[in-house]
Design a protein around this motif. Structure first.
Motif, PDB file in Angstrom:
ATOM      1  N   GLY A   1       0.694  -1.347  -0.083  1.00 59.96           N
ATOM      2  CA  GLY A   1      -0.319   0.060  -0.206  1.00 59.96           C
ATOM      3  C   GLY A   1       0.948   1.177  -0.244  1.00 59.96           C
ATOM      4  O   GLY A   1       2.180   0.915  -0.425  1.00 59.96           O
ATOM      5  N   HIS A   2       0.402   2.386  -0.146  1.00 61.36           N
ATOM      6  CA  HIS A   2       0.773   3.403   0.174  1.00 61.36           C
ATOM      7  C   HIS A   2       0.515   4.625   1.163  1.00 61.36           C
ATOM      8  O   HIS A   2      -0.611   4.883   1.497  1.00 61.36           O
ATOM      9  CB  HIS A   2       1.255   4.270  -0.701  1.00 61.36           C
ATOM     10  CG  HIS A   2       2.401   5.276  -0.799  1.00 61.36           C
ATOM     11  ND1 HIS A   2       3.439   5.966  -0.844  1.00 61.36           N
ATOM     12  CD2 HIS A   2       0.843   6.574  -0.753  1.00 61.36           C
ATOM     13  CE1 HIS A   2       3.628   7.153  -0.611  1.00 61.36           C
ATOM     14  NE2 HIS A   2       2.335   7.220  -0.788  1.00 61.36           N
ATOM     15  N   PHE A   3       1.184   4.942   2.500  1.00 60.17           N
ATOM     16  CA  PHE A   3       1.153   6.049   2.806  1.00 60.17           C
ATOM     17  C   PHE A   3       2.566   6.745   2.725  1.00 60.17           C
ATOM     18  O   PHE A   3       3.631   6.025   2.737  1.00 60.17           O
ATOM     19  CB  PHE A   3       0.667   5.276   4.611  1.00 60.17           C
ATOM     20  CG  PHE A   3      -0.958   4.756   4.305  1.00 60.17           C
ATOM     21  CD1 PHE A   3      -1.838   5.236   4.576  1.00 60.17           C
ATOM     22  CD2 PHE A   3      -0.303   3.450   4.388  1.00 60.17           C
ATOM     23  CE1 PHE A   3      -2.649   4.066   4.845  1.00 60.17           C
ATOM     24  CE2 PHE A   3      -1.437   2.719   5.087  1.00 60.17           C
ATOM     25  CZ  PHE A   3      -2.578   2.862   4.710  1.00 60.17           C
ATOM     26  N   PRO A   4       2.259   8.533   3.814  1.00 57.15           N
ATOM     27  CA  PRO A   4       3.321   9.200   3.566  1.00 57.15           C
ATOM     28  C   PRO A   4       4.619   8.538   4.495  1.00 57.15           C
ATOM     29  O   PRO A   4       5.223   8.692   4.539  1.00 57.15           O
ATOM     30  CB  PRO A   4       3.342  10.963   3.238  1.00 57.15           C
ATOM     31  CG  PRO A   4       1.532  10.673   2.692  1.00 57.15           C
ATOM     32  CD  PRO A   4       1.146   9.084   3.524  1.00 57.15           C
ATOM     33  N   PHE A   5       3.490   8.277   5.698  1.00 62.24           N
ATOM     34  CA  PHE A   5       4.311   8.418   7.043  1.00 62.24           C
ATOM     35  C   PHE A   5       4.884   6.987   7.255  1.00 62.24           C
ATOM     36  O   PHE A   5       5.345   6.185   8.340  1.00 62.24           O
ATOM     37  CB  PHE A   5       3.398   8.651   8.239  1.00 62.24           C
ATOM     38  CG  PHE A   5       2.072   8.410   7.805  1.00 62.24           C
ATOM     39  CD1 PHE A   5       0.952   9.748   7.462  1.00 62.24           C
ATOM     40  CD2 PHE A   5       1.442   7.050   7.949  1.00 62.24           C
ATOM     41  CE1 PHE A   5       0.125   8.877   7.526  1.00 62.24           C
ATOM     42  CE2 PHE A   5       0.187   6.646   7.590  1.00 62.24           C
ATOM     43  CZ  PHE A   5      -0.414   7.857   7.114  1.00 62.24           C
ATOM     44  N   THR A   6       5.099   5.664   6.288  1.00 57.45           N
ATOM     45  CA  THR A   6       5.485   4.537   6.338  1.00 57.45           C
ATOM     46  C   THR A   6       5.722   3.939   5.307  1.00 57.45           C
ATOM     47  O   THR A   6       4.755   3.928   4.721  1.00 57.45           O
ATOM     48  CB  THR A   6       3.793   3.375   7.201  1.00 57.45           C
ATOM     49  OG1 THR A   6       3.017   3.214   5.991  1.00 57.45           O
ATOM     50  CG2 THR A   6       3.402   3.341   8.083  1.00 57.45           C
ATOM     51  N   GLU A   7       6.679   3.260   5.610  1.00 56.77           N
ATOM     52  CA  GLU A   7       7.881   2.840   4.350  1.00 56.77           C
ATOM     53  C   GLU A   7       8.226   1.636   4.708  1.00 56.77           C
ATOM     54  O   GLU A   7       9.543   1.780   5.624  1.00 56.77           O
ATOM     55  CB  GLU A   7       8.740   4.050   3.890  1.00 56.77           C
ATOM     56  CG  GLU A   7       9.655   3.419   3.060  1.00 56.77           C
ATOM     57  CD  GLU A   7       8.718   3.208   1.422  1.00 56.77           C
ATOM     58  OE1 GLU A   7       7.819   3.595   1.074  1.00 56.77           O
ATOM     59  OE2 GLU A   7       8.903   2.309   0.470  1.00 56.77           O
ATOM     60  N   PRO A   8       7.746   0.477   4.134  1.00 57.47           N
ATOM     61  CA  PRO A   8       6.993   0.340   2.838  1.00 57.47           C
ATOM     62  C   PRO A   8       6.320  -0.100   3.767  1.00 57.47           C
ATOM     63  O   PRO A   8       5.746   0.208   5.059  1.00 57.47           O
ATOM     64  CB  PRO A   8       7.508  -1.106   2.565  1.00 57.47           C
ATOM     65  CG  PRO A   8       8.374  -1.987   3.752  1.00 57.47           C
ATOM     66  CD  PRO A   8       8.821  -1.002   4.934  1.00 57.47           C
ATOM     67  N   SER A   9       4.735   0.506   3.551  1.00 61.73           N
ATOM     68  CA  SER A   9       3.141  -0.022   3.436  1.00 61.73           C
ATOM     69  C   SER A   9       2.118  -0.871   3.479  1.00 61.73           C
ATOM     70  O   SER A   9       2.784  -1.732   2.312  1.00 61.73           O
ATOM     71  CB  SER A   9       2.856   1.477   2.996  1.00 61.73           C
ATOM     72  OG  SER A   9       3.503   3.044   3.761  1.00 61.73           O
ATOM     73  N   ALA A  10       1.469  -1.521   3.637  1.00 68.42           N
ATOM     74  CA  ALA A  10       1.218  -2.456   3.567  1.00 68.42           C
ATOM     75  C   ALA A  10      -0.692  -2.360   4.128  1.00 68.42           C
ATOM     76  O   ALA A  10      -1.204  -1.138   4.941  1.00 68.42           O
ATOM     77  CB  ALA A  10       0.923  -3.302   4.257  1.00 68.42           C
ATOM     78  N   GLU A  11      -1.452  -2.684   2.961  1.00 67.45           N
ATOM     79  CA  GLU A  11      -2.753  -2.740   3.715  1.00 67.45           C
ATOM     80  C   GLU A  11      -3.303  -3.599   3.757  1.00 67.45           C
ATOM     81  O   GLU A  11      -2.625  -5.553   2.817  1.00 67.45           O
ATOM     82  CB  GLU A  11      -4.071  -1.992   2.246  1.00 67.45           C
ATOM     83  CG  GLU A  11      -3.751  -0.692   2.491  1.00 67.45           C
ATOM     84  CD  GLU A  11      -4.673  -0.263   1.032  1.00 67.45           C
ATOM     85  OE1 GLU A  11      -5.362  -1.015   0.852  1.00 67.45           O
ATOM     86  OE2 GLU A  11      -4.462   1.263   0.782  1.00 67.45           O
ATOM     87  N   VAL A  12      -4.032  -4.441   4.682  1.00 70.24           N
ATOM     88  CA  VAL A  12      -4.757  -5.465   5.631  1.00 70.24           C
ATOM     89  C   VAL A  12      -5.881  -5.946   5.027  1.00 70.24           C
ATOM     90  O   VAL A  12      -6.695  -4.860   5.175  1.00 70.24           O
ATOM     91  CB  VAL A  12      -3.955  -5.652   6.723  1.00 70.24           C
ATOM     92  CG1 VAL A  12      -4.481  -7.311   7.392  1.00 70.24           C
ATOM     93  CG2 VAL A  12      -2.512  -5.429   7.190  1.00 70.24           C
ATOM     94  N   ASP A  13      -6.556  -7.418   5.203  1.00 66.67           N
ATOM     95  CA  ASP A  13      -7.525  -7.624   4.234  1.00 66.67           C
ATOM     96  C   ASP A  13      -7.755  -9.095   5.324  1.00 66.67           C
ATOM     97  O   ASP A  13      -6.637  -9.866   5.613  1.00 66.67           O
ATOM     98  CB  ASP A  13      -7.976  -8.353   3.138  1.00 66.67           C
ATOM     99  CG  ASP A  13      -8.049  -7.318   1.587  1.00 66.67           C
ATOM    100  OD1 ASP A  13      -7.481  -6.108   2.381  1.00 66.67           O
ATOM    101  OD2 ASP A  13      -7.502  -7.626   0.558  1.00 66.67           O
ATOM    102  N   ALA A  14      -8.647  -9.574   6.000  1.00 68.26           N
ATOM    103  CA  ALA A  14      -9.121 -10.706   7.067  1.00 68.26           C
ATOM    104  C   ALA A  14     -10.316 -10.825   6.231  1.00 68.26           C
ATOM    105  O   ALA A  14     -11.368 -10.498   5.927  1.00 68.26           O
ATOM    106  CB  ALA A  14      -9.403  -9.646   8.187  1.00 68.26           C
TER     107      ALA A  14
END
Ligand code: PHE
Length: 340
Positions: free
Chosen positions: A248-261
């Motif tokens: 995923g992408h967020f400016p405040f994290t690197e790397p970033s992820a989106e999580v599905d459950a």
């Protein structure tokens, strides 16, 4: 003068008899027997009598005083008794009357969801931090590595109060505040209300609720992030829940992820809620961007960290199969009482 005394006594006895209330009788007592009362006045007029008649007259006055005092006391006693009885009757409680039925309230579904999540995080050693809903632009964007031209800063997304002050669009500024005020190791969650300039519909509201979190310490890795969030989701949605981390992408994290459950409605089989995929997006996360650590005076060469954020309203709608987010804000008792 003896006649006057007799007349006074007769009149007084009549007055006493006519009294209806205890305050009437007290007024009569003062008028007759008080210092400026009628009887005292007769006693004073004694000086007009020839000296040899005075003792007898004085004696009579005293007899009258005694008689009136007795009559007044008796009447006052009677009236007091009647008044007391009347009061007791008026204030009587009928203990045979049926009681009032008490409505027992329940927790709002959002509060329940929050308590469940909080307990899971607290059991893993996280502390709970709080911060203002009216927040500096600096803490909401700038220090989170969100540059000035970033679309999230657009007036269409964020409620600006002044150029420097906003209604916080996420709870991430609480993480900034925590890093500014505490040295690592840090392990915290920050629950709270957040604001975005969205129109209201079944899945959007300008006010909603987040729980974000932050861990900063020596040697924190992506593996810690994955394990922690997977464990939280299993605890929250059930032990058969699986998670999937997508880039995923967020400016405040690197790397970033989106999580599905795993979809809580169909347990992975595929349904309307998860649009047939069996999985549903539940949160965003990533490794804290070194710039964010630097902005907060933490050396990114020494420390690393991970952060995550989830929408409580979304988690609640998934968990309870609620199809319209507005139900969570309308406070319709018929809806809310299902969650007791
Ligand atoms: N702040 C993000 C949001 O509001 C959520 C998030 C927090 C994502 C931390 C990654 C890390 O959407």
């Amino acid at each position: 003068m003896e006649n006057e005394l007799k007349a006074l006594m007769d009149k007084a006895l009549k007055e006493i008899n006519n009294c209806q209330t205890s305050s009437d009788i007290e007024a009569v007592r003062i008028r007759l027997l008080g210092k400026k009362g009628e009887l005292t006045a007769s006693l004073r007029s004694m000086k007009d009598l020839p000296e040899d008649q005075r003792p007898l007259f004085g004696k009579h006055v005293n007899e009258v005083r005694d008689a009136l005092t007795q009559a007044i006391d008796k009447k006052a006693g009677e009236l007091n008794r009647i008044e007391k009885e009347r009061r007791l009757k008026a204030e009587a409680v009928d203990i045979t009357m049926p009681g009032k039925k008490q409505m027992i309230g329940g927790l709002h579904p959002l509060t329940r969801i929050y308590y469940e999540l909080r307990d899971i995080f607290v059991s893993m050693g996280f502390s709970v931090m709080d911060g203002p809903e009216i927040e500096y632009d600096k803490y909401s964007f700038e220090m989170l590595n969100i540059p000035k031209e970033h679309p999230a800063r657009d007036m269409q997304d964020t409620f600006y109060i002044t150029e420097d002050i906003v209604l916080r669009p996420h709870t991430s500024p609480v993480q900034i505040r925590t890093m500014l005020s505490q040295k690592p190791p840090i392990r915290m969650i920050c629950p709270g209300r957040v604001y975005r300039s969205d129109d209201v519909d079944a899945t959007h509201s300008p006010v909603f609720n987040q729980v974000e979190g932050l861990v900063v310490g020596h040697g924190i890795t992506l593996a810690n992030l994955k394990w922690t969030l997977d464990a939280v989701m299993k605890e929250f949605y059930g032990e058969n829940t699986k998670t999937k981390f997508r880039p995923g992408h967020f400016p405040f994290t690197e790397p970033s992820a989106e999580v599905d459950a795993t979809c809580a409605k169909c347990h992975g089989k595929g349904c309307g809620v998860c649009k047939g995929t069996g999985m549903i997006e539940v949160l965003g996360c990533g490794m804290v961007h070194p710039n964010v650590l630097l902005n907060c005076g933490i050396d990114p060469d020494e420390y690393t960290g991970f952060a995550f954020g989830m929408g409580l309203d979304r988690l609640a709608t998934i968990k309870y199969g609620i199809t319209d987010i507005r139900l969570l804000f309308e406070n319709d008792i018929r809806f809310l009482s299902q969650f007791k």
